[in-house]
Design a protein around this motif. Structure first.
Motif, mmCIF file in Angstrom:
data_model
loop_
_atom_site.group_PDB
_atom_site.id
_atom_site.type_symbol
_atom_site.label_atom_id
_atom_site.label_comp_id
_atom_site.label_asym_id
_atom_site.label_seq_id
_atom_site.Cartn_x
_atom_site.Cartn_y
_atom_site.Cartn_z
ATOM 1 N N GLN B 52 65.288 0.609 11.161
ATOM 2 C CA GLN B 52 66.242 0.355 10.076
ATOM 3 C C GLN B 52 65.444 0.127 8.786
ATOM 4 O OE1 GLN B 52 67.072 -3.338 8.886
ATOM 5 N NE2 GLN B 52 64.881 -3.291 9.392
ATOM 6 N N GLY B 53 66.133 -0.109 7.675
ATOM 7 C CA GLY B 53 65.445 -0.104 6.394
ATOM 8 C C GLY B 53 65.557 -1.364 5.569
ATOM 9 N N LEU B 54 65.920 -2.496 6.193
ATOM 10 C CA LEU B 54 66.135 -3.714 5.413
ATOM 11 C C LEU B 54 65.121 -4.798 5.759
ATOM 12 C CD1 LEU B 54 70.036 -3.965 5.724
ATOM 13 C CD2 LEU B 54 68.726 -3.064 3.789
ATOM 14 N N VAL B 55 64.660 -5.500 4.708
ATOM 15 C CA VAL B 55 63.869 -6.702 4.922
ATOM 16 C C VAL B 55 64.827 -7.875 5.073
ATOM 17 C CG1 VAL B 55 61.856 -5.886 3.661
ATOM 18 C CG2 VAL B 55 63.674 -7.112 2.427
ATOM 19 N N PRO B 56 64.393 -8.973 5.690
ATOM 20 C CA PRO B 56 63.060 -9.196 6.259
ATOM 21 C C PRO B 56 62.909 -8.570 7.643
ATOM 22 C CG PRO B 56 64.435 -11.127 6.618
ATOM 23 C CD PRO B 56 65.253 -10.167 5.787
ATOM 24 N N VAL B 57 61.668 -8.199 7.955
ATOM 25 C CA VAL B 57 61.302 -7.841 9.322
ATOM 26 C C VAL B 57 60.095 -8.708 9.684
ATOM 27 C CG1 VAL B 57 60.501 -6.037 10.902
ATOM 28 C CG2 VAL B 57 62.100 -5.461 9.060
ATOM 29 N N LEU B 58 60.194 -9.398 10.798
ATOM 30 C CA LEU B 58 59.104 -10.238 11.283
ATOM 31 C C LEU B 58 58.357 -9.492 12.372
ATOM 32 C CD1 LEU B 58 57.817 -13.167 11.316
ATOM 33 C CD2 LEU B 58 59.339 -13.591 13.279
ATOM 34 N N VAL B 59 57.029 -9.498 12.273
ATOM 35 C CA VAL B 59 56.208 -8.894 13.319
ATOM 36 C C VAL B 59 55.358 -9.997 13.939
ATOM 37 C CG1 VAL B 59 54.447 -7.179 13.877
ATOM 38 C CG2 VAL B 59 56.159 -6.687 12.113
ATOM 39 N N ASP B 60 55.499 -10.153 15.243
ATOM 40 C CA ASP B 60 54.784 -11.189 15.990
ATOM 41 C C ASP B 60 54.047 -10.483 17.123
ATOM 42 O OD1 ASP B 60 53.876 -13.512 17.122
ATOM 43 O OD2 ASP B 60 55.854 -14.327 17.615
ATOM 44 N N GLY B 61 52.790 -10.119 16.841
ATOM 45 C CA GLY B 61 52.017 -9.375 17.844
ATOM 46 C C GLY B 61 52.649 -8.018 18.082
ATOM 47 N N GLU B 62 53.036 -7.781 19.319
ATOM 48 C CA GLU B 62 53.624 -6.485 19.677
ATOM 49 C C GLU B 62 55.119 -6.430 19.379
ATOM 50 O OE1 GLU B 62 51.754 -3.841 21.041
ATOM 51 O OE2 GLU B 62 50.234 -5.225 20.261
ATOM 52 N N ARG B 63 55.711 -7.579 19.054
ATOM 53 C CA ARG B 63 57.161 -7.642 18.881
ATOM 54 C C ARG B 63 57.549 -7.636 17.412
ATOM 55 N NH1 ARG B 63 58.055 -12.820 22.730
ATOM 56 N NH2 ARG B 63 56.189 -13.419 21.557
ATOM 57 N N TRP B 64 58.733 -7.138 17.137
ATOM 58 C CA TRP B 64 59.262 -7.235 15.784
ATOM 59 C C TRP B 64 60.734 -7.609 15.861
ATOM 60 C CZ3 TRP B 64 63.370 -4.129 15.308
ATOM 61 C CH2 TRP B 64 63.407 -2.980 16.093
ATOM 62 N N VAL B 65 61.210 -8.255 14.821
ATOM 63 C CA VAL B 65 62.612 -8.669 14.729
ATOM 64 C C VAL B 65 63.080 -8.420 13.307
ATOM 65 C CG1 VAL B 65 64.273 -10.516 15.160
ATOM 66 C CG2 VAL B 65 62.025 -10.607 16.272
ATOM 67 N N ASN B 66 64.212 -7.772 13.153
ATOM 68 C CA ASN B 66 64.790 -7.624 11.814
ATOM 69 C C ASN B 66 66.085 -8.417 11.739
ATOM 70 O OD1 ASN B 66 66.074 -5.324 13.459
ATOM 71 N ND2 ASN B 66 67.326 -5.341 11.579
ATOM 72 N N ASP B 67 66.530 -8.695 10.536
ATOM 73 C CA ASP B 67 67.760 -9.458 10.239
ATOM 74 C C ASP B 67 67.413 -10.951 10.233
ATOM 75 O OD1 ASP B 67 70.964 -9.477 10.241
ATOM 76 O OD2 ASP B 67 70.251 -11.104 11.504
ATOM 77 N N SER B 68 67.749 -11.606 9.114
ATOM 78 C CA SER B 68 67.318 -13.000 8.943
ATOM 79 C C SER B 68 67.882 -13.922 10.024
ATOM 80 C CB SER B 68 67.692 -13.506 7.541
ATOM 81 O OG SER B 68 69.072 -13.376 7.298
ATOM 82 N N TRP B 69 69.127 -13.710 10.434
ATOM 83 C CA TRP B 69 69.692 -14.561 11.488
ATOM 84 C C TRP B 69 68.956 -14.349 12.811
ATOM 85 C CZ3 TRP B 69 72.241 -18.830 12.236
ATOM 86 C CH2 TRP B 69 72.813 -19.098 13.482
ATOM 87 N N ALA B 70 68.677 -13.090 13.121
ATOM 88 C CA ALA B 70 67.952 -12.795 14.363
ATOM 89 C C ALA B 70 66.541 -13.372 14.312
ATOM 90 C CB ALA B 70 67.918 -11.285 14.605
#
Lengths: 231, 231
Positions: B52-70
């Protein structure tokens, strides 16, 4: 010692106060039996012991508490081993926000719709007081308030949007089970059910599903109370 | 492994996204160091890995999560031994309501005021995209949005009333200490600080005191970020 709750009762056993409904749901949530002591608009002297004139007032033995939010605090603090209303300190704090949101936005949007409807169901002896008080607060006559009910319902549905989005994602405002924040919002719907035949929610609104579950909660306590059918 | 947070950056190091601010405050609350990866409006391809194309995206090692609530859910669940953002299941559920309220009511009231102000601070190469997108969303030109800023600020202050009443009674929306619900509301103020010289709050507003405390939190992280002075 049975708890006593002073409530407002108008014609035909109807109990319209959204604040009393918050307290009734909170008491039921805690599994506490309560004896209601209904009073009319003209009987505020019966609350003189509490130093003020508004319901709900909870009496627990020698103690009494007025104000629905204070009653919820009292129940949580006095009966901590029963099901929690707030889920801890942070939850209690956030519930205050939702309480105030329900007051400002939802009751604010409902009052011009429901004040005339309430007037329709109060004993004749109380109508002059009620008319004078509410017309002063609204800055218009009860007859003027009756204009365009559909626009008022639309405005009410609009302010519900944050609750709608939340209830589309989880069963209750408090998560998997209802809590005090749910009862804060629900109180306004009970005011509506008690005095108004208007349809406050569309059937496909996520809030409709939530309301039906709270109407059915505690052995259908809210559904069974005198008022209009809810659909 | 240092966490990475993809953020939106416009001119002069400004980071206006209220959703990124929610994530930055949540990371600081958890005491987690994070390396920001700022991108511009024209660099959404750098988020392609997230689907997807929206910030924020968090990257934690091999994992990533997008959407501020998530992201907030991820941080709470992955780092449960660090200070809690929600205070339990009921608190998490109520925080979702406050999140949605902040989105619908506060960001809804700010956008016509802050979209033109944001445009003023974005690189020329991104202005055409931004103008077309926001003018479509608003149904008016950026120039039309600039009309009557004081009326827009008044409308914003009005929707803040439930927060105002709450913060007149307790330090934060989450009680004695801030939590994620506070950051949800605070994000909108940081959008304002980043791009607009307008005074969003009167000095005697209880929310003003609360905002000052969050600006100063975490060693003044929010106060130090590029933007206009807040008074």
């Amino acid at each position: 010692m049975t708890l006593k709750l002073y409530t407002l009762r108008i014609a035909d056993g109807r109990e319209p106060s959204p604040f009393v409904w918050r307290a009734r749901m909170a008491l039921a949530h805690k599994g506490l039996a309560v004896e209601r002591v209904p009073i009319g608009y003209g009987e505020k002297h019966k609350l003189a012991f509490s130093g003020q004139g508004l319901v709900p007032v909870l009496v627990d033995g020698e103690r009494w508490v007025n104000d629905s939010w204070a009653i919820a605090q009292y129940l949580e603090d006095t009966y901590p081993d029963r099901p929690t209303l707030f889920g801890g300190a942070k939850g209690r704090a956030m519930a205050l926000f939702i309480n105030r949101w329900a007051d400002v936005e939802t009751l604010g949007a409902l009052r011009l719709l429901l004040w005339p409807a309430t007037w329709d169901h109060i004993p004749a002896a109380d109508q002059a007081y009620f008319r004078a008080d509410r017309e002063t607060k609204a800055g218009m006559t009860l007859e003027a308030m009756r204009a365009e009910p559909e626009a008022k319902i639309a405005a009410f549905r609009r302010v519900l949007e944050p609750a709608r989005q939340t209830l589309a994602r989880q069963p209750y405002l408090c998560g998997d089970k209802p809590g005090y924040a749910d009862y804060c919002l629900f109180g306004g719907f009970m005011w509506g059910k008690t005095v108004s035949p208007h349809r406050l929610l569309a059937a496909d609104d996520p809030i409709h599903r939530w309301r039906a579950e709270l109407l059915a909660a505690f052995d259908g306590m809210a559904a069974a109370d005198p008022g209009y059918p809810v659909d």
